[in-house]
Design an enzyme around this catalytic site. Structure first.
Site, mmCIF file in Angstrom:
data_model
loop_
_atom_site.group_PDB
_atom_site.id
_atom_site.type_symbol
_atom_site.label_atom_id
_atom_site.label_comp_id
_atom_site.label_asym_id
_atom_site.label_seq_id
_atom_site.Cartn_x
_atom_site.Cartn_y
_atom_site.Cartn_z
ATOM 1 N N GLU A 127 55.197 31.290 36.938
ATOM 2 C CA GLU A 127 55.132 30.114 38.064
ATOM 3 C C GLU A 127 54.975 29.037 37.154
ATOM 4 O OE1 GLU A 127 51.923 30.843 40.682
ATOM 5 O OE2 GLU A 127 52.832 32.730 41.465
ATOM 6 N N THR A 158 64.773 35.479 35.217
ATOM 7 C CA THR A 158 65.996 35.957 34.774
ATOM 8 C C THR A 158 66.722 36.690 35.783
ATOM 9 O OG1 THR A 158 65.157 36.077 32.365
ATOM 10 C CG2 THR A 158 67.181 37.381 32.948
ATOM 11 N N GLN A 336 72.873 27.883 7.856
ATOM 12 C CA GLN A 336 73.068 27.183 6.519
ATOM 13 C C GLN A 336 74.110 27.782 5.569
ATOM 14 O OE1 GLN A 336 70.940 24.794 6.580
ATOM 15 N NE2 GLN A 336 71.359 24.162 4.569
ATOM 16 N N GLU A 363 59.089 36.876 28.220
ATOM 17 C CA GLU A 363 58.389 38.110 28.237
ATOM 18 C C GLU A 363 57.238 38.011 27.380
ATOM 19 O OE1 GLU A 363 60.240 41.818 28.760
ATOM 20 O OE2 GLU A 363 62.119 40.811 29.493
ATOM 21 N N GLY A 364 56.469 36.881 27.156
ATOM 22 C CA GLY A 364 55.373 36.589 26.425
ATOM 23 C C GLY A 364 55.753 35.860 25.294
HETATM 24 N N1 CAA Z 1 48.570 47.268 30.294
HETATM 25 C C1 CAA Z 1 47.709 47.431 31.458
HETATM 26 N N2 CAA Z 1 46.663 46.641 31.932
HETATM 27 C C2 CAA Z 1 46.495 45.820 31.159
HETATM 28 C C3 CAA Z 1 47.550 45.352 30.034
HETATM 29 C C4 CAA Z 1 48.355 46.250 29.709
HETATM 30 N N3 CAA Z 1 49.448 46.029 28.944
HETATM 31 N N4 CAA Z 1 46.963 44.097 29.463
HETATM 32 C C5 CAA Z 1 45.594 43.780 29.889
HETATM 33 N N5 CAA Z 1 45.527 44.503 30.872
HETATM 34 C C6 CAA Z 1 44.333 44.585 32.066
HETATM 35 C C7 CAA Z 1 43.030 44.575 31.050
HETATM 36 O O1 CAA Z 1 42.580 45.915 30.808
HETATM 37 C C8 CAA Z 1 42.113 43.985 32.209
HETATM 38 O O2 CAA Z 1 41.756 44.907 33.332
HETATM 39 P P1 CAA Z 1 40.301 44.701 33.747
HETATM 40 O O3 CAA Z 1 39.980 43.533 34.347
HETATM 41 O O4 CAA Z 1 40.157 46.166 34.626
HETATM 42 O O5 CAA Z 1 39.170 45.187 32.455
HETATM 43 C C9 CAA Z 1 43.359 43.111 32.998
HETATM 44 O O6 CAA Z 1 44.383 43.487 32.592
HETATM 45 C C10 CAA Z 1 42.954 41.424 32.195
HETATM 46 O O7 CAA Z 1 43.453 41.498 30.764
HETATM 47 P P2 CAA Z 1 42.959 40.265 29.882
HETATM 48 O O8 CAA Z 1 41.802 39.772 30.353
HETATM 49 O O9 CAA Z 1 43.436 40.660 28.496
HETATM 50 O O10 CAA Z 1 43.983 39.236 30.608
HETATM 51 P P3 CAA Z 1 44.290 37.531 30.455
HETATM 52 O O11 CAA Z 1 44.422 36.828 31.714
HETATM 53 O O12 CAA Z 1 43.423 37.276 29.323
HETATM 54 O O13 CAA Z 1 45.768 37.661 29.720
HETATM 55 C C11 CAA Z 1 47.419 37.584 28.135
HETATM 56 C C12 CAA Z 1 46.151 38.135 28.551
HETATM 57 C C13 CAA Z 1 47.910 38.655 26.991
HETATM 58 C C14 CAA Z 1 47.599 36.418 27.742
HETATM 59 C C15 CAA Z 1 48.527 38.089 29.240
HETATM 60 O O14 CAA Z 1 48.015 37.205 30.370
HETATM 61 C C16 CAA Z 1 50.035 37.864 28.740
HETATM 62 O O15 CAA Z 1 50.634 38.829 28.414
HETATM 63 N N6 CAA Z 1 50.499 36.833 29.123
HETATM 64 C C17 CAA Z 1 52.016 36.438 28.917
HETATM 65 C C18 CAA Z 1 52.624 36.514 30.156
HETATM 66 C C19 CAA Z 1 54.019 37.000 29.911
HETATM 67 O O16 CAA Z 1 54.530 37.778 29.204
HETATM 68 N N7 CAA Z 1 54.917 36.441 30.865
HETATM 69 C C20 CAA Z 1 56.553 36.440 30.966
HETATM 70 C C21 CAA Z 1 56.996 36.641 32.195
HETATM 71 S S1 CAA Z 1 58.224 37.575 32.473
HETATM 72 C C22 CAA Z 1 59.564 36.595 31.930
HETATM 73 O O17 CAA Z 1 59.668 36.247 30.784
HETATM 74 C C23 CAA Z 1 60.663 36.015 32.756
HETATM 75 C C24 CAA Z 1 61.954 36.811 32.819
HETATM 76 O O18 CAA Z 1 62.489 37.081 33.870
HETATM 77 C C25 CAA Z 1 62.398 37.706 31.453
#
Ligand code: CAA
Length: 380
Positions: A127, A158, A336, A363-364
């Site tokens: 978002e 996407t 290059q 995707e991050g």
């Molecule tokens: N699998 C399952 N659960 C998970 C997990 C995983 N890989 N990663 C985290 N969790 C869980 C944690 O265990 C935690 O659970 P509890 O609250 O029960 O303990 C909960 O999720 C929260 O985890 P965090 O505290 O680590 O979360 P955060 O808010 O600090 O975020 C982050 C961490 C790594 C920054 C994450 O938000 C992230 O990956 N951000 C990037 C988002 C992203 O990739 N966006 C791309 C969108 S898709 C796209 O690109 C568009 C497209 O169309 C291609």
């Protein structure tokens, strides 16, 4: 330890390579230039089973392993990174969560046509205010009878303008932050859903990236994917697999740029000899080849780890981080080596250079991958 593919994995790689050479590579430059979604190619990929590679055959998929998926993604992306991401989103970000968290009815009604390639999927997490901070969802799903009314906006989606079926993450209880997020299935025909605009992009121009609006979209209980508050974990676990797909896309871009530059360095003569005879070029070739190989090993390892049924978040993040940064490095070096010709649209390395950048963002971002990797390392 063994480094051989199975016969089935080799067969899928060869099939994808052959299809990419016949159907994808010949139109890649034109669809990039025209920003044209390759609908015919996507339909044919569906017929070959490439839109639901890991989905069991009973739900319309090819029933193959993650290594097969990565090999097919690499070959398709080597020919056209736009076509690669269309395939990757449908497979990893839409079919996988439906197969993993969906009810039998949802698998029949939504997963099966997506896996067969009869329909196309999109994954709606990002978002305007929820990029890397994915938990900061502002899209709301307000309970209404036994269903919900969804309001909000998603961006950088996407396949957003072409998708039939969308996995949408929305907040049901803002006080709970990530524990209040729920996943829903929305259809493009649902009243209140609209495509606001398509982004005009630097690269992957043949894949559409759209901003979407949800204006009082009403969904019944049959459209909730997973339980209450399970949305964030569904989103994160889905992205783990998605990151392997993007690593494979980056790998395809690396291979295309490297092979083109290697060949060019043997043909192009300056000072009376092919430029590959100069050490300045030989060192570039060595660095490019090493990063290409390291990207391959990390990506195949991540896919293999997922196939073993083990946790693979860290392996996926490492593969995506390294392969995407390698694609930046390799495409830059390829331009290059091509010199002025590399900057011209006459040669494909210009497109590979533009396509590579997004793999470090979607995707991050690379920064998010580093958060995942360091978080996992510090827990050990
Ligand atoms: N699998 C399952 N659960 C998970 C997990 C995983 N890989 N990663 C985290 N969790 C869980 C944690 O265990 C935690 O659970 P509890 O609250 O029960 O303990 C909960 O999720 C929260 O985890 P965090 O505290 O680590 O979360 P955060 O808010 O600090 O975020 C982050 C961490 C790594 C920054 C994450 O938000 C992230 O990956 N951000 C990037 C988002 C992203 O990739 N966006 C791309 C969108 S898709 C796209 O690109 C568009 C497209 O169309 C291609």
């Amino acid at each position: 330890m063994q480094f051989e593919f199975s016969e089935q994995q080799r067969m899928i790689r060869d099939m994808a390579r052959d299809f990419a050479a016949r159907e994808v590579a010949p139109i890649a430059a034109a669809i990039d230039h025209e920003e044209r979604f390759p609908a015919d190619v996507v339909k044919k990929m569906g017929e070959l089973g490439f839109m639901g590679i890991n989905v069991p055959e009973q739900y319309g998929g090819a029933g193959l392993d993650m290594v097969c998926y990565v090999l097919a993604m690499e070959e398709i992306s080597k020919a056209c990174a736009s076509t690669g991401v269309i395939m990757s989103v449908n497979n990893s970000l839409v079919c996988w969560p439906l197969e993993t968290y969906g009810s039998e009815d949802q698998k029949r009604d939504f997963l099966t046509p997506l896996a067969r390639g009869e329909k196309l999927g999109a994954y709606c997490l990002s978002e305007p205010g929820a990029g890397t901070d994915a938990a900061n969802q502002q899209t709301m799903a307000r309970p209404d009878g036994d269903g919900w009314i969804i309001n909000g906006m998603k961006n950088f989606i996407t396949n957003g303008a072409n998708a039939d079926t969308l996995i949408v993450f929305a907040q049901t209880n803002p006080e709970l932050r990530h524990k209040g997020i729920r996943a829903f299935i929305v259809e493009r025909t649902d009243p209140g859903f609209s495509v606001i605009r398509k982004e005009e992009k630097m690269g992957i121009r043949a894949s559409d990236t759209a901003q979407l609006a949800f204006d009082n979209v009403t969904v019944g209980p049959e459209r909730a994917l997973g339980g209450e508050g399970a949305g964030f974990k569904i989103a994160m676990s889905t992205l783990d697999g998605g990151r392997i797909g993007i690593a494979a896309q980056a790998l395809g871009i690396c291979a295309a740029a490297y092979e083109a530059a290697l060949e060019y360095s043997k043909q192009r003569e300056q000072f009376g000899r092919p430029i590959c005879q100069f050490q300045a070029i030989q060192w570039k070739i060595a660095d490019m080849a090493t990063r290409l190989d390291a990207s391959r090993l990390l990506t195949y390892r991540a896919a293999w780890t997922k196939d073993q049924g083990r946790r693979f978040s860290e392996e996926a993040a490492m593969a995506k981080l390294f392969a995407s940064e390698a694609s930046h490095f390799i495409t830059n070096e390829a331009v290059q080596i091509f010199g002025g010709n590399g900057y011209s649209k006459e040669y494909p390395v210009e497109r590979h250079f533009r396509d590579a950048k997004i793999t470090e963002i979607y995707e991050g971002t690379s920064e998010a991958q580093r958060m995942v990797i360091s978080g996992s390392q510090l827990k050990k």
